[in-house]
Design a protein around this motif. Structure first.
Motif, short mmCIF file in Angstrom:
data_model
loop_
_atom_site.label_atom_id
_atom_site.label_comp_id
_atom_site.label_asym_id
_atom_site.label_seq_id
_atom_site.Cartn_x
_atom_site.Cartn_y
_atom_site.Cartn_z
N GLY A 78 0.82 -1.21 0.00
CA GLY A 78 0.00 0.00 0.00
C GLY A 78 0.85 1.26 0.00
N LEU A 79 0.27 2.35 -0.47
CA LEU A 79 1.01 3.61 -0.59
C LEU A 79 1.58 4.08 0.74
CD1 LEU A 79 -0.92 3.64 -3.15
CD2 LEU A 79 -0.78 6.12 -2.99
N SER A 80 0.87 3.78 1.82
CA SER A 80 1.35 4.23 3.12
C SER A 80 1.43 3.07 4.11
CB SER A 80 0.44 5.33 3.67
OG SER A 80 -0.88 4.83 3.77
N ALA A 81 1.65 1.89 3.58
CA ALA A 81 1.66 0.70 4.44
C ALA A 81 3.07 0.40 4.95
CB ALA A 81 1.14 -0.51 3.66
N THR A 82 3.16 0.00 6.19
CA THR A 82 4.44 -0.46 6.73
C THR A 82 4.70 -1.88 6.23
OG1 THR A 82 3.44 -1.46 8.68
CG2 THR A 82 4.08 0.87 8.85
N PRO A 109 9.42 -1.06 -10.52
CA PRO A 109 10.16 0.21 -10.66
C PRO A 109 9.36 1.25 -11.43
CG PRO A 109 10.95 -1.37 -12.28
CD PRO A 109 9.91 -2.08 -11.46
N SER A 110 8.31 0.83 -12.14
CA SER A 110 7.52 1.76 -12.96
C SER A 110 6.69 2.68 -12.07
CB SER A 110 6.62 0.99 -13.92
OG SER A 110 7.37 0.03 -14.65
N HIS A 111 5.91 2.08 -11.15
CA HIS A 111 5.10 2.90 -10.25
C HIS A 111 5.95 3.56 -9.17
CE1 HIS A 111 2.02 0.48 -12.23
NE2 HIS A 111 1.22 1.52 -12.01
N ALA A 112 7.08 2.95 -8.83
CA ALA A 112 7.93 3.53 -7.79
C ALA A 112 8.48 4.88 -8.24
CB ALA A 112 9.07 2.58 -7.45
N GLY A 113 9.03 4.94 -9.47
CA GLY A 113 9.64 6.18 -9.95
C GLY A 113 8.68 7.07 -10.70
N GLY A 114 7.76 6.43 -11.44
CA GLY A 114 6.78 7.20 -12.20
C GLY A 114 7.33 7.81 -13.49
N ARG A 115 8.58 7.48 -13.81
CA ARG A 115 9.18 8.03 -15.04
C ARG A 115 9.98 6.95 -15.72
NH1 ARG A 115 12.18 12.75 -12.53
NH2 ARG A 115 13.88 11.76 -13.68
N ALA A 116 9.86 6.88 -17.06
CA ALA A 116 10.52 5.82 -17.82
C ALA A 116 12.04 5.81 -17.57
CB ALA A 116 10.21 5.97 -19.30
N THR A 118 8.63 14.88 -3.98
CA THR A 118 7.73 15.04 -5.12
C THR A 118 8.44 14.86 -6.47
OG1 THR A 118 8.12 17.42 -5.04
CG2 THR A 118 6.13 16.60 -3.94
N ALA A 119 9.76 14.70 -6.45
CA ALA A 119 10.50 14.55 -7.71
C ALA A 119 10.22 13.20 -8.35
CB ALA A 119 12.00 14.72 -7.47
N THR A 120 9.81 12.25 -7.55
CA THR A 120 9.44 10.93 -8.08
C THR A 120 7.98 10.67 -7.69
OG1 THR A 120 10.37 10.01 -6.04
CG2 THR A 120 11.75 9.88 -8.01
N ARG A 121 7.33 9.77 -8.43
CA ARG A 121 5.90 9.52 -8.16
C ARG A 121 5.73 8.95 -6.75
NH1 ARG A 121 1.82 5.71 -11.84
NH2 ARG A 121 -0.06 6.16 -10.63
N ASN A 122 6.63 8.02 -6.40
CA ASN A 122 6.66 7.44 -5.06
C ASN A 122 8.13 7.31 -4.67
OD1 ASN A 122 3.74 6.60 -4.46
ND2 ASN A 122 4.08 5.76 -6.51
N THR A 123 8.39 6.79 -3.49
CA THR A 123 9.78 6.57 -3.08
C THR A 123 10.00 5.07 -2.97
OG1 THR A 123 9.87 8.66 -1.89
CG2 THR A 123 11.46 6.97 -1.24
N MET A 124 10.89 4.53 -3.79
CA MET A 124 11.13 3.09 -3.73
C MET A 124 11.87 2.77 -2.43
SD MET A 124 12.71 0.50 -6.52
CE MET A 124 14.36 0.09 -5.99
N ASP A 125 11.30 1.91 -1.65
CA ASP A 125 11.90 1.54 -0.36
C ASP A 125 12.84 0.35 -0.60
OD1 ASP A 125 12.52 0.95 2.24
OD2 ASP A 125 10.46 0.49 2.87
#
Ligand code: PEP
Ligand code: MN
Length: 350
Positions: free
Chosen positions: A209-213, A270-277, A244-251
């Motif tokens: 989840g977006l905010s899940a531990t 890695p696609s949804h983590a970074g949000g950029r090709a 905000t520079a990336t769509r999400n932060t890859m943990d």
């Protein structure tokens, strides 16, 4: 509680241990490793106090599992789990790569993408028929028509298909088509949905989840497993932070932490983590280097025209390049890049 048996324990001894535990009202789960067998106990552990299990022949140790997750806990089984999806394996020696469009947009684009990613070494095809979109006005997916296209392209290419199920009411329908059910990040704590996919015989790709531990992710996996479905693959897909520079932060740290905490395979998106090709390759390298069992990557024949997630989608050529660039990282972790066990004709696939 887990009961570890001695080396060379006999089947009759295992049966006796198991019977003793079940007589006390607990359920057992047997996991046979190369050198030892682990008997996991699920239920009221207090009852085991009076069972003097240690005195039974074949028992080496009896240890409580202190974690809130049991079935998902690393200690619960002898060896890390492998999840078979159609003719592919996730969590085996090979790194498994799932690739395909964010959404199934039509038969031709799906077929072209599938043929190309297969050629480049993907072992499974992804594509959403039901899409969780932030806006109700955005493309919501083709629904059952999209599922039919996925099934047809699977028949043509032999690639097993991974597709999202968003609602308990869709589980039966989607299971009729998909080889693997994806639970999206937004549904990671939809407990009714987790229980429902836990009751079907289909492997599940559970996204964080977006905010899940990490603990919440493992408890979500436990929900599925508690219903009887043990074929769960976890996916780190980036979490929401102040960046905000990336769509999400890859943990990245989640990967080794999960590998320590659970026997379930762990893959990275890695696609949804970074949000950029342009971030897909570096994030993929990091994921493999950190111990991930595979990747799920969005690929589109023409990202500029994609109906969802075009910015982060690789072109067909871009995916081919990524697979080549991944090779030295795969070599560094001593794992072949592939994940396909057998082709539809039964021979080993590349
Ligand atoms: C997707 O895989 O297209 C998707 C919607 O992923 P997530 O649930 O991780 O946002
Ligand atoms: Mn997407």
């Amino acid at each position: 509680m887990i009961v570890v048996t001695r080396r060379g324990v006999s089947d009759a001894e295992i049966d006796r241990i198991r019977e003793r535990i079940e007589q006390l009202g607990l359920r057992t789960h047997i996991s046979r490793g190369e050198h030892r067998t682990i008997i996991g106990c699920i239920g009221d552990e207090a009852r085991l106090a009076e069972a003097s299990l240690l005195s039974l022949p074949g028992v080496e140790s009896v240890t409580p599992v202190m974690k809130p997750y049991k079935l998902a806990a690393r200690e619960f089984v002898a060896e890390p789990s492998r999840v078979r999806v159609g003719n592919a394996v996730i969590g085996g020696p090979a790194l498994a790569v799932i690739a395909g469009p964010c959404s199934v947009e039509g038969r031709d684009m799906l077929r072209t993408t599938a043929q190309s990613v297969k050629q480049s070494g993907a072992a499974l095809l992804r594509g959403g028929a039901y899409k969780p979109r932030s806006s109700p006005y955005a493309f919501q997916g083709l629904g059952v028509a999209g599922l039919e296209m996925l099934a047809q392209v699977r028949a043509e290419t032999g690639l097993p298909i991974v597709t999202e199920v968003m609602d308990t009411r869709q589980v039966e329908e989607v299971s009729g088509f998909a080889d693997m059910l994806q639970i999206g990040a937004r549904n990671m704590q939809n407990f009714a949905l987790l229980s429902e996919v836990g009751s079907v015989q289909r492997p599940v790709l559970l996204k964080r989840g977006l905010s899940a531990t990490i603990k919440e992710l493992l408890m979500a996996a436990e929900y599925i497993m508690a219903r009887g479905n043990r074929d769960v693959v976890l996916c780190e897909r980036g979490i929401r932070t102040y960046e905000t520079a990336t769509r999400n932060t890859m943990d990245v740290a989640a990967i080794p932490v999960l590998k320590r905490e659970t026997h379930l395979p762990v893959i990275v998106d890695p696609s949804h983590a970074g949000g950029r090709a342009d971030l897909v390759a570096p994030l993929s390298f990091a994921a493999i280097a950190a111990g991930a069992d595979g990747l799920i990557v969005e690929v589109h024949p023409c990202p500029a025209e994609a109906l969802s997630d075009g910015d982060q989608s690789l072109t067909l050529e871009g995916f081919g390049r990524l697979m080549e660039q991944l090779q030295p990282f795969a070599t560094a972790v001593a794992r072949p890049l592939g994940g396909a066990a057998t082709s539809p004709t039964g021979t080993a696939a590349a």
